[in-house]
Design an enzyme around this catalytic site. Structure first.
Site, PDB file in Angstrom:
ATOM      1  N   LYS A  22      44.092  42.046  30.252  1.00 40.81           N
ATOM      2  CA  LYS A  22      43.320  40.808  30.474  1.00 40.81           C
ATOM      3  C   LYS A  22      41.993  41.143  31.159  1.00 40.81           C
ATOM      4  O   LYS A  22      40.936  40.671  30.747  1.00 40.81           O
ATOM      5  CB  LYS A  22      44.137  39.853  31.359  1.00 40.81           C
ATOM      6  N   ASN A  23      42.077  41.977  32.200  1.00 40.52           N
ATOM      7  CA  ASN A  23      40.867  42.212  32.997  1.00 40.52           C
ATOM      8  C   ASN A  23      39.873  43.163  32.340  1.00 40.52           C
ATOM      9  O   ASN A  23      38.734  43.288  32.807  1.00 40.52           O
ATOM     10  CB  ASN A  23      41.249  42.705  34.394  1.00 40.52           C
ATOM     11  N   CYS A 116      39.639  30.368  45.334  1.00 40.63           N
ATOM     12  CA  CYS A 116      40.865  30.372  44.535  1.00 40.63           C
ATOM     13  C   CYS A 116      42.027  30.731  45.434  1.00 40.63           C
ATOM     14  O   CYS A 116      41.857  30.937  46.631  1.00 40.63           O
ATOM     15  CB  CYS A 116      40.742  31.330  43.367  1.00 40.63           C
ATOM     16  N   SER A 163      32.796  46.124  44.217  1.00 42.51           N
ATOM     17  CA  SER A 163      33.273  44.919  43.515  1.00 42.51           C
ATOM     18  C   SER A 163      33.410  45.208  42.028  1.00 42.51           C
ATOM     19  O   SER A 163      32.471  45.686  41.376  1.00 42.51           O
ATOM     20  CB  SER A 163      32.274  43.773  43.721  1.00 42.51           C
ATOM     21  N   VAL A 164      34.588  44.893  41.503  1.00 38.54           N
ATOM     22  CA  VAL A 164      34.851  45.102  40.078  1.00 38.54           C
ATOM     23  C   VAL A 164      33.925  44.201  39.244  1.00 38.54           C
ATOM     24  O   VAL A 164      33.171  44.659  38.384  1.00 38.54           O
ATOM     25  CB  VAL A 164      36.341  44.786  39.758  1.00 38.54           C
ATOM     26  N   ASP A 305      46.479  43.918  42.775  1.00 35.65           N
ATOM     27  CA  ASP A 305      47.201  43.121  41.782  1.00 35.65           C
ATOM     28  C   ASP A 305      48.682  43.512  41.660  1.00 35.65           C
ATOM     29  O   ASP A 305      49.431  42.864  40.933  1.00 35.65           O
ATOM     30  CB  ASP A 305      46.529  43.229  40.402  1.00 35.65           C
ATOM     31  N   ILE A 327      41.792  44.144  49.968  1.00 36.30           N
ATOM     32  CA  ILE A 327      40.812  43.635  49.006  1.00 36.30           C
ATOM     33  C   ILE A 327      40.559  42.142  49.193  1.00 36.30           C
ATOM     34  O   ILE A 327      39.414  41.716  49.297  1.00 36.30           O
ATOM     35  CB  ILE A 327      41.271  43.908  47.544  1.00 36.30           C
TER      36      ILE A 327
HETATM   37  N1  EPU Z   1      33.284  40.111  46.804  1.00 37.55           N
HETATM   38  C1  EPU Z   1      32.228  39.711  47.579  1.00 37.55           C
HETATM   39  N2  EPU Z   1      31.073  39.354  46.928  1.00 37.55           N
HETATM   40  C2  EPU Z   1      30.944  39.406  45.583  1.00 37.55           C
HETATM   41  C3  EPU Z   1      32.028  39.829  44.809  1.00 37.55           C
HETATM   42  C4  EPU Z   1      33.205  40.182  45.447  1.00 37.55           C
HETATM   43  O1  EPU Z   1      32.320  39.667  48.797  1.00 37.55           O
HETATM   44  O2  EPU Z   1      29.862  39.069  45.072  1.00 37.55           O
HETATM   45  C5  EPU Z   1      34.542  40.486  47.483  1.00 37.55           C
HETATM   46  C6  EPU Z   1      35.734  39.636  47.031  1.00 37.55           C
HETATM   47  O3  EPU Z   1      35.790  38.417  47.745  1.00 37.55           O
HETATM   48  C7  EPU Z   1      36.913  40.543  47.312  1.00 37.55           C
HETATM   49  C8  EPU Z   1      36.330  41.933  47.023  1.00 37.55           C
HETATM   50  O4  EPU Z   1      34.901  41.793  47.095  1.00 37.55           O
HETATM   51  O5  EPU Z   1      37.290  40.450  48.648  1.00 37.55           O
HETATM   52  C9  EPU Z   1      36.686  42.541  45.697  1.00 37.55           C
HETATM   53  O6  EPU Z   1      36.428  41.599  44.663  1.00 37.55           O
HETATM   54  P1  EPU Z   1      36.059  42.059  43.194  1.00 37.55           P
HETATM   55  O7  EPU Z   1      34.721  41.541  42.864  1.00 37.55           O
HETATM   56  O8  EPU Z   1      36.316  43.524  43.094  1.00 37.55           O
HETATM   57  O9  EPU Z   1      37.162  41.284  42.358  1.00 37.55           O
HETATM   58  P2  EPU Z   1      36.952  40.449  41.037  1.00 37.55           P
HETATM   59  O10 EPU Z   1      36.028  41.132  40.125  1.00 37.55           O
HETATM   60  O11 EPU Z   1      36.708  39.025  41.381  1.00 37.55           O
HETATM   61  C10 EPU Z   1      38.843  41.686  39.713  1.00 37.55           C
HETATM   62  C11 EPU Z   1      40.077  41.260  38.960  1.00 37.55           C
HETATM   63  C12 EPU Z   1      41.139  40.816  39.953  1.00 37.55           C
HETATM   64  C13 EPU Z   1      41.446  41.997  40.885  1.00 37.55           C
HETATM   65  C14 EPU Z   1      40.155  42.463  41.581  1.00 37.55           C
HETATM   66  C15 EPU Z   1      40.347  43.682  42.450  1.00 37.55           C
HETATM   67  C16 EPU Z   1      39.214  40.438  36.893  1.00 37.55           C
HETATM   68  C17 EPU Z   1      38.955  39.283  36.001  1.00 37.55           C
HETATM   69  N3  EPU Z   1      39.752  40.168  38.069  1.00 37.55           N
HETATM   70  O12 EPU Z   1      38.416  40.533  40.429  1.00 37.55           O
HETATM   71  O13 EPU Z   1      42.296  40.525  39.185  1.00 37.55           O
HETATM   72  O14 EPU Z   1      42.385  41.590  41.853  1.00 37.55           O
HETATM   73  O15 EPU Z   1      39.154  42.770  40.583  1.00 37.55           O
HETATM   74  O16 EPU Z   1      40.864  44.732  41.710  1.00 37.55           O
HETATM   75  O17 EPU Z   1      38.957  41.573  36.523  1.00 37.55           O
HETATM   76  C18 EPU Z   1      44.243  39.328  38.553  1.00 37.55           C
HETATM   77  O18 EPU Z   1      44.162  39.868  37.451  1.00 37.55           O
HETATM   78  O19 EPU Z   1      45.240  38.653  38.894  1.00 37.55           O
HETATM   79  C19 EPU Z   1      43.130  39.483  39.502  1.00 37.55           C
HETATM   80  C20 EPU Z   1      42.988  38.689  40.569  1.00 37.55           C
END
Ligand code: EPU
Length: 373
Positions: A22-23, A116, A163-164, A305, A327
């Site tokens: 999915k991701n 969320c 950040s992913v 996750d 995270i």
């Molecule tokens: N963060 C910030 N600022 C930003 C972006 C992120 O402070 O602009 C913080 C977030 O609040 C968090 C941390 O950085 O505390 C990491 O967030 P990240 O951006 O890495 O996560 P994401 O891209 O929103 C993806 C996955 C998540 C997974 C995380 C970490 C997708 C669609 N989602 O989220 O997957 O937990 O990376 O690996 O790829 C799931 O599949 O259930 C899921 C939540």
């Protein structure tokens, strides 16, 4: 309200093909906004977030046909750069469309996703890069409104936090840019490599350099392609944990064990017997489960996750274990639910202390975030 009824007390046996990720599918789908030609994506899991992304892309000018796990994506003549709140609020990955919309149209209006179940999840990292590369971003009535002012030819940007989503968004944004972009302190999750492999197959020029650095040389246009999305490493890890938990014996197929080395190492430490082939994993769960302290971390660390799932397993360990969630700030919603089934877990800040020796009893529970549920 939808519910799932589970009759417990069984050991898992058998073999299963792991779905596409999915991701990995979500950012790849968002990146198709860059491309006018036909794209075929295979091995896409048809789960709710994917259907939401498909709806979102259709409102932005894409035409998408779904046949089992294959998506055929083409472009309509009328394209838009306005991503509505209704679609983005239910799926935070909606913010991933801002990068491709700006790269393609120099303008975008994308709803802020809001919070969320697992935390506030801001988008400051996505927007900071866009500002530094020459876009003007304003927050107006819940929307990010961005437009080109003065794009720079050469950008070197260091993320202040890994950040992913931001790494993915910015790779996509930079793919069509004029000049070279160097991104430092990037996330290195396998799903990002999958996005890069997909984009490179369409003619983009993106490569990982050492030390979380990615170099993107902008190209003027990109081509049609077929691409098969990678396996879902979290689904794979979830089945492995379920087998270890139930003293089961299973084989998971359509996986690359090299990508989930950390999870395999941890399950072996806990006591499971695991054997590997190039694209399958066999696991046998043992009665004795060893306690362990685990910290979640960006890849190649232990994934957030899988934090809830491994917690269930550690409830069965002989002694006390500890999990540190590094995270997301609010990813312990499952603790109260597990305690309702007889677990002995307490949390303090980002740590959970898990008492061992739990015998779970069935109960009515609330399903919160996808993975924990
Ligand atoms: N963060 C910030 N600022 C930003 C972006 C992120 O402070 O602009 C913080 C977030 O609040 C968090 C941390 O950085 O505390 C990491 O967030 P990240 O951006 O890495 O996560 P994401 O891209 O929103 C993806 C996955 C998540 C997974 C995380 C970490 C997708 C669609 N989602 O989220 O997957 O937990 O990376 O690996 O790829 C799931 O599949 O259930 C899921 C939540």
């Amino acid at each position: 309200m939808k519910k799932i009824v589970i009759q417990g007390g069984y050991k898992l046996h058998g073999s299963i093909n792991i779905s596409g990720s999915k991701n990995a599918s979500l950012p790849i789908l968002a990146s198709t906004l860059l491309i006018d030609k036909k794209i075929i994506l295979e091995n896409v899991p048809i789960v709710k977030d994917i259907l939401t992304m498909v709806n979102l892309l259709e409102t932005l000018g894409k035409k998408i046909k779904i046949k089992k796990n294959k998506l055929e994506i083409t472009s309509k003549n009328k394209k838009k750069y306005f991503a509505k709140y209704d679609l983005v609020k239910t799926m935070r990955a909606g913010i991933l469309v801002i990068g491709p919309l700006l790269a393609k149209f120099n303008s975008a209006k994308v709803s802020l996703p809001g919070g969320c179940a697992i935390g506030a999840r801001p988008v400051d990292l996505h927007l900071d890069f866009l500002s530094k590369s020459g876009y003007d971003n304003k927050i107006l009535k819940g929307y990010v409104v961005s437009k080109k002012i003065n794009l720079k030819d050469k950008i070197c940007y260091t993320f202040k936090k890994i950040s992913v989503g931001a790494t993915e968004n910015l790779i996509i944004a930079a793919s069509l840019a004029k000049g070279t972009t160097i991104l430092k302190n990037c996330a290195t999750e396998p799903e990002i490599k999958d996005l890069i492999d997909f984009l490179n197959k369409t003619g983009c020029k993106i490569n990982y350099q050492s030390n979380r650095t990615i170099k993107i040389i902008g190209v003027p246009k990109i081509n049609e392609t077929n691409y098969t999305v990678m396996f879902d490493r979290i689904e794979a890890g979830t089945y492995l944990i379920a087998a270890a938990l139930t003293e089961g014996k299973i084989k998971i197929k359509n996986v690359d064990p090299k990508i989930i080395k950390t999870e395999i190492k941890i399950l072996r430490k806990i006591g499971a017997k695991i054997s590997l082939k190039s694209n399958e994993i066999r696991i046998t769960g043992k009665k004795k489960i060893k306690n362990l302290n685990i910290k979640t971390a960006p890849y190649p660390g232990f994934p957030t996750d899988l934090q809830a799932q491994i917690m269930v397993l550690l409830c069965k360990a002989q002694k006390k274990s500890e999990i540190q969630e590094n995270i997301f700030e609010n990813r312990f919603m499952h603790v109260a639910e597990l305690n309702r089934m007889g677990a002995k877990i307490y949390t303090k800040g980002n740590k959970a202390v898990i008492g061992g020796g739990t015998t779970f009893l069935g109960a009515e529970l609330m399903a919160t975030d996808l993975r924990a549920s």
